[in-house]
Write an enzyme that holds these catalytic residues in place. Structure first.
Site, PDB file in Angstrom:
ATOM      1  CE1 TYR A 113      -3.550  -2.599   0.692  1.00  0.00           C
ATOM      2  CE2 TYR A 113      -4.642  -0.531   1.179  1.00  0.00           C
ATOM      3  CZ  TYR A 113      -4.707  -1.867   0.878  1.00  0.00           C
ATOM      4  OH  TYR A 113      -5.917  -2.468   0.765  1.00  0.00           O
ATOM      5  CE  LYS A 163       1.529 -17.621  -2.191  1.00  0.00           C
ATOM      6  NZ  LYS A 163       0.698 -18.842  -2.284  1.00  0.00           N
ATOM      7  CG  ASP A 180      -8.526  -4.379   1.541  1.00  0.00           C
ATOM      8  OD1 ASP A 180      -9.510  -3.898   2.133  1.00  0.00           O
ATOM      9  OD2 ASP A 180      -8.364  -4.301   0.299  1.00  0.00           O
TER      10      ASP A 180
HETATM   11  C1  LIG Z   1     -10.532   2.340   0.241  1.00  0.00           C
HETATM   12  C2  LIG Z   1      -9.334   1.468   0.473  1.00  0.00           C
HETATM   13  C3  LIG Z   1      -8.096   2.301   0.397  1.00  0.00           C
HETATM   14  C4  LIG Z   1      -9.422   0.711   1.804  1.00  0.00           C
HETATM   15  C5  LIG Z   1      -8.224  -0.215   1.948  1.00  0.00           C
HETATM   16  O1  LIG Z   1      -7.843  -0.893   0.990  1.00  0.00           O
HETATM   17  O2  LIG Z   1      -7.665  -0.248   3.048  1.00  0.00           O
HETATM   18  C6  LIG Z   1     -10.668  -0.137   2.018  1.00  0.00           C
HETATM   19  O3  LIG Z   1     -10.781  -1.190   1.115  1.00  0.00           O
HETATM   20  C7  LIG Z   1     -10.711  -0.655   3.439  1.00  0.00           C
HETATM   21  O4  LIG Z   1     -10.855  -1.854   3.621  1.00  0.00           O
HETATM   22  O5  LIG Z   1     -10.642   0.167   4.357  1.00  0.00           O
HETATM   23 MG   LIG Z   2     -11.319  -3.034   2.034  1.00  0.00          MG
END
Ligand SMILES: CC(C)[C@H](C(=O)O)[C@@H](O)C(=O)O
Ligand SMILES: [Mg+2]
Ligand SMILES: NC(=O)c1ccc[n+]([C@@H]2O[C@H](COP(=O)([O-])OP(=O)(O)OC[C@H]3O[C@@H](n4cnc5c(N)ncnc54)[C@H](O)[C@@H]3O)[C@@H](O)[C@H]2O)c1
Length: 352
Positions: free
Chosen positions: A136, A186, A242
């Site tokens: 990220y 992983k 996520d």
């Molecule tokens: C909107 C996005 C950046 C976010 C993430 O990927 O963390 C969302 O999917 C979450 O789960 O909070």
């Molecule tokens: Mg999410």
């Protein structure tokens, strides 16, 4: 008790409105709410998805209640101007490295799970998702290769300190629950994951009462639908967390039910500073129709009272009102019912 409320886009304002009504109904001492713009709406009003005044508002608050961001009309913008940068920016700027995403089946809701009811009934797990690192937040870009093709790239990295702090938090969370921790990675393919696994193993002797298991993420995705009741606490990186948390929501019954707390190290006069949001997004497909389920946001407000304000009794009061509303058959469209956003809010308020 200063709470910054950032409703955001799509269904964000609809669901936060109901959570705010619930907070206001509790007669919390010195409750002060102030509202700021985030996401696509902030971009349109201020030219940036996370304007400096919003960030300042978050810093000045004891906790943040966040709706959702995301607007398909912004998908063509440069990445740093897209609505999602608001939530990523808040997590980074406020040092919110630990994202707690509990998933528990509500009594009477077993039949709404995507799984067989007897499998769903046993779900009571907590996903501890690392929130400040991973692919990220690594460098990223698009470049042109020698053969003329465009190539997109994103760098995945974890420093050992980042793994250590989330692993400590997850071990402690497991100590307070059923003392079982599954670390998901992983490591059979990724160096990032091998380091993750090594660091988690190094810490394990400090928590002799906790049973630690490592699991590859592909297997974890499978086990989560095969036998979700085997999980207590899951600790994992930003990307895997996520994905697995959206999956866990359908094991419980709906993404409209899953709350989250994002915590860092900052302590306020009341507790740990945190940002609280449903795990779902802005749901453009149902936005503006009064059909969104606000329970995930209402339950996020409960987590706020627990973690940021030390008000366990008020948190439990909200959680039990939501559970009773569900047991009484109050169902949004996401759960095959007819109740709209405001009606669900009313049903929770009546049961507080
Ligand atoms: C909107 C996005 C950046 C976010 C993430 O990927 O963390 C969302 O999917 C979450 O789960 O909070
Ligand atoms: Mg999410
Ligand atoms: N933290 C956040 O702000 C956050 C989280 C996830 C996605 N997003 C953003 O939201 C936008 C839409 O993303 P998406 O469609 O992939 O995911 P989403 O979670 O917004 O929606 C997925 C599906 O679930 C349904 N849904 C979600 N929440 C619901 C609720 N409370 N009640 C009833 N149904 C609900 C939606 O109608 C949709 O069919 C994108 O721009 C994405 O980047 C933001």
């Amino acid at each position: 008790m200063k709470i910054a409320v950032f409703p955001g886009d799509g269904i964000g304002p609809e669901v936060t409105h109901e959570a705010v009504r619930v907070l206001q109904a509790l007669d919390l001492p010195g409750l002060t709410l102030f509202e700021g713009d985030v996401g696509g709406i902030a971009y349109r009003r201020h030219g940036h998805p996370l304007p400096p005044e919003t960030l300042e508002m978050a810093r000045a608050a004891d906790a943040v209640l966040f709706g959702a961001v995301g607007d398909p009309s912004c998908d063509g913008l440069e990445r740093h101007l897209r609505p999602e940068q608001a939530i990523l920016g808040l997590r980074a700027e406020l040092g919110l490295f630990a994202n707690l995403r509990p998933a528990t089946t509500f009594p009477g809701l077993e039949g709404m799970s995507a799984l067989r009811p007897e499998i769903a009934a046993a779900i009571d797990l907590l996903i501890v998702r690392e929130l400040n690192g991973d692919v990220y937040f690594g460098d990223k870009g698009t470049r042109t290769l020698d053969d003329g093709q465009r190539q997109g790239w994103d760098m995945m990295a974890y420093a050992e300190g980042e793994v250590r702090r989330i692993a400590h938090l997850a071990f402690r969370a497991a100590q307070g629950r059923k003392r079982r921790l599954v670390s998901v990675d992983k490591a059979n393919v990724l160096e990032t994951s091998q380091l993750w696994r090594d660091v988690v193993n190094e810490l394990a002797p400090e928590y002799p009462g906790v049973t630690l298991e490592h699991m590859y993420v592909d297997n974890a995705a499978m086990q989560l639908v095969r036998e979700p009741g085997r999980f207590d606490v899951i600790v994992t990186g930003n990307l895997f967390g996520d994905i697995l948390s959206d999956q866990a929501s359908m094991c419980v019954g709906s993404i409209g039910l899953l709350a989250s707390a994002s915590l860092g190290e900052r302590e306020t006069a009341f507790g740990t500073f945190g940002l609280y949001e449903p795990i779902h997004g802005s749901a453009p497909d149902i936005a503006g129709q009064g059909r969104a389920n606000p329970m995930a946001t209402i339950l996020s407000a409960a987590m706020m009272l627990r973690h940021s304000f030390g008000r366990e009794a008020d948190a439990a009061r909200i959680e039990s009102a939501v559970a009773r509303a569900l047991a009484d058959g109050v169902r949004g469209g996401d759960l095959g019912g007819e109740a709209g956003t405001a009606a669900i809010g009313d049903a929770v308020l009546e049961r507080l």
